[in-house]
Scaffold this active site. Structure first.
Site, mmCIF file in Angstrom:
data_model
loop_
_atom_site.group_PDB
_atom_site.id
_atom_site.type_symbol
_atom_site.label_atom_id
_atom_site.label_comp_id
_atom_site.label_asym_id
_atom_site.label_seq_id
_atom_site.Cartn_x
_atom_site.Cartn_y
_atom_site.Cartn_z
ATOM 1 N N LYS A 127 0.598 -1.493 -0.106
ATOM 2 C CA LYS A 127 0.306 -0.466 0.148
ATOM 3 C C LYS A 127 0.538 1.548 0.372
ATOM 4 O O LYS A 127 0.078 2.716 -0.301
ATOM 5 C CB LYS A 127 -1.028 0.303 1.482
ATOM 6 N N LYS A 219 -5.200 -9.913 -6.172
ATOM 7 C CA LYS A 219 -6.077 -9.852 -5.311
ATOM 8 C C LYS A 219 -7.194 -8.554 -5.818
ATOM 9 O O LYS A 219 -7.000 -7.493 -6.143
ATOM 10 C CB LYS A 219 -5.975 -9.597 -3.760
ATOM 11 N N LYS A 222 -10.605 -3.243 -3.374
ATOM 12 C CA LYS A 222 -11.622 -2.004 -3.118
ATOM 13 C C LYS A 222 -10.795 -1.041 -4.111
ATOM 14 O O LYS A 222 -11.124 -0.081 -4.876
ATOM 15 C CB LYS A 222 -12.186 -1.833 -2.307
HETATM 16 P P1 ATP Z 1 -8.556 -2.104 -0.148
HETATM 17 O O1 ATP Z 1 -8.020 -2.391 -0.923
HETATM 18 O O2 ATP Z 1 -9.443 -0.936 0.929
HETATM 19 O O3 ATP Z 1 -7.693 -2.905 1.163
HETATM 20 P P2 ATP Z 1 -9.846 -5.188 0.353
HETATM 21 O O4 ATP Z 1 -10.702 -5.100 -0.787
HETATM 22 O O5 ATP Z 1 -8.784 -5.586 0.861
HETATM 23 O O6 ATP Z 1 -9.689 -3.101 0.823
HETATM 24 P P3 ATP Z 1 -10.952 -4.996 3.759
HETATM 25 O O7 ATP Z 1 -11.847 -4.288 3.794
HETATM 26 O O8 ATP Z 1 -9.378 -4.425 3.699
HETATM 27 O O9 ATP Z 1 -11.056 -4.690 1.771
HETATM 28 O O10 ATP Z 1 -10.725 -6.237 3.763
HETATM 29 C C1 ATP Z 1 -12.503 -6.959 4.351
HETATM 30 C C2 ATP Z 1 -12.211 -8.277 4.457
HETATM 31 O O11 ATP Z 1 -12.405 -8.472 2.894
HETATM 32 C C3 ATP Z 1 -10.562 -8.945 5.026
HETATM 33 O O12 ATP Z 1 -11.203 -10.540 5.808
HETATM 34 C C4 ATP Z 1 -9.548 -9.159 3.853
HETATM 35 O O13 ATP Z 1 -9.786 -10.154 4.039
HETATM 36 C C5 ATP Z 1 -11.229 -10.298 3.404
HETATM 37 N N1 ATP Z 1 -10.954 -9.646 1.353
HETATM 38 C C6 ATP Z 1 -10.361 -8.515 0.728
HETATM 39 N N2 ATP Z 1 -10.353 -8.886 -0.113
HETATM 40 C C7 ATP Z 1 -10.417 -10.166 -0.145
HETATM 41 C C8 ATP Z 1 -10.208 -11.085 -1.441
HETATM 42 N N3 ATP Z 1 -9.667 -10.598 -2.930
HETATM 43 N N4 ATP Z 1 -10.362 -12.344 -1.518
HETATM 44 C C9 ATP Z 1 -10.478 -13.023 -0.470
HETATM 45 N N5 ATP Z 1 -11.648 -12.475 0.696
HETATM 46 C C10 ATP Z 1 -11.166 -10.722 0.810
HETATM 47 MG MG MG Z 2 -7.168 -5.146 2.829
#
Ligand code: ATP
Ligand code: MG
Length: 357
Positions: A127, A219, A222
């Protein structure tokens, strides 16, 4: 002869009441990775455990968030929790910034965690990118706040996606070091052998790491600038069908054997998504689709996605506009969470040696 060596038993001897905690950041639109990796598990665990689900808004501001957009996203994640089937009456749903004890315990943990531990965290490296000097201190200290989120409730189980495994391990290390450093006062104050449990990650099933639809090595996230890389929980049927049709794949038909997916990350990802949505294993999906071209598999996947997601999307849309209701859920959840968190903080202050009222 010496007795055979056994690994030291470092796990706390104490048994802790099983309690589930997890969080989601209000940092943009929720996507299929969040749903399959985390929220589906949150819903299932409600039948067997007491659960606390948190919209982690303090984590969100570790990178810049427009204030009005942050407010919107906090309500949207809350609406998604409820639309997916989380019961905010039986369990606890709240936003982190309404329970100040998270930040208070995080400070104590900042003094327990070692710089060397945080330096190993891959999420910070990803990040922060190349311009590390310009990353916020909060982004660096993020895992310490995450440990506090979990341990301020002395939670024992944490459903997360695979990307959070390293942070969970750090939370265990912090809990363990706190228990060791303060073993004397923990015992003296009547908390026995260990004050904090070592929280266990729950990372199971065929979609613990949903990958980007544009790049099978990244992965789904968001924060990915490409909207085509992810299925958002707010996408309509047409958008879902289009994104799946455009999803990157290779030219071969689907294999019959799961082993053959290992060298095909994009195919593996789509099969994993299908399996998780259908409640099957990948092997079962390949029984049905082995030998099929993507031109057959992709429409079937899009149909399944629409069938599973559209009721959620509709309910989210309805709830999101009812800000009075959403805010009352968060206020009620925060009040109930705070009672538990305050109890832990009182004990932590006594254990550390702070003077308190
Ligand atoms: P950001 O990019 O802002 O970190 P994010 O998509 O990683 O957003 P988070 O809010 O950090 O979302 O994560 C929320 C939950 O979703 C966590 O338990 C994380 O492990 C899970 N998660 C996030 N992305 C994935 C993915 N691609 N596959 C499976 N689980 C995910
Ligand atoms: Mg995340």
């Amino acid at each position: 002869m010496d007795a055979p060596a056994t690994a030291p038993d470092t796990a706390p001897k104490q048994t802790f009441k099983p309690l589930v905690f997890s969080g989601v950041q209000p940092t943009g639109n929720l996507h299929l990775g969040n749903y399959l990796g985390a929220i589906v598990k949150f819903v299932d665990l409600q039948n067997t455990h007491d659960c606390i689900y948190c919209v982690v808004d303090m984590h969100a501001i570790t990178v810049w968030q427009e204030p009005a957009e942050l407010t919107r996203a906090i309500r949207e994640v809350t609406a998604a929790f409820i639309a997916c089937g989380i019961d905010p009456k039986k369990h606890i749903v709240f936003n982190q910034s309404q329970v100040a004890e998270h930040a208070e315990l995080a400070w104590v943990f900042n003094c327990v965690a070692r710089l060397g531990w945080l330096n190993r965290m891959t999420q910070f490296k990803e990040k922060a990118g190349k311009d590390r000097e310009n990353a916020s201190v909060g982004l660096y200290a993020y895992p310490s706040l995450m440990a506090a989120d979990i341990l301020v409730y002395r939670a024992t189980h944490v459903p997360v996606g695979e990307d959070q495994k390293q942070h969970l391990e750090l939370a265990r290390d912090i809990a363990q070091k706190f228990n060791n450093d303060y073993a004397g006062t923990i015992r003296e104050k009547g908390f026995g052998e260990a004050f904090f449990p070592l929280p266990e990650p729950l990372i199971q099933g065929p979609a613990t790491r949903v990958m980007s639809l544009r790049d099978g090595s990244k992965k789904m996230s968001k924060s990915d600038p490409s909207d085509q890389s992810r299925i958002a929980l707010t996408d309509d049927a047409d958008a879902i069908a289009l994104k799946i049709r455009r999803a990157k794949t290779d030219p071969d038909p689907l294999p019959h054997d799961e082993k053959a997916l290992e060298a095909r990350p994009e195919a593996d990802n789509l099969v994993g998504i299908y399996a998780a949505l259908a409640g099957h294993s990948k092997a079962q999906v390949l029984k049905d689709f082995g030998g099929a071209q993507f031109s057959t598999f992709k429409p079937a996947l899009a149909d399944l996605l629409v069938a599973k997601l559209s009721p959620i999307t509709a309910e989210m849309r309805r709830l999101k506009d009812d800000t009075g209701y959403i805010d009352s859920v968060l206020a009620d959840g925060s009040a109930r969470a705070q009672v538990l968190a305050a109890e832990t903080m009182k004990a932590v202050k006594d254990i550390v040696g702070f003077v308190r009222r």
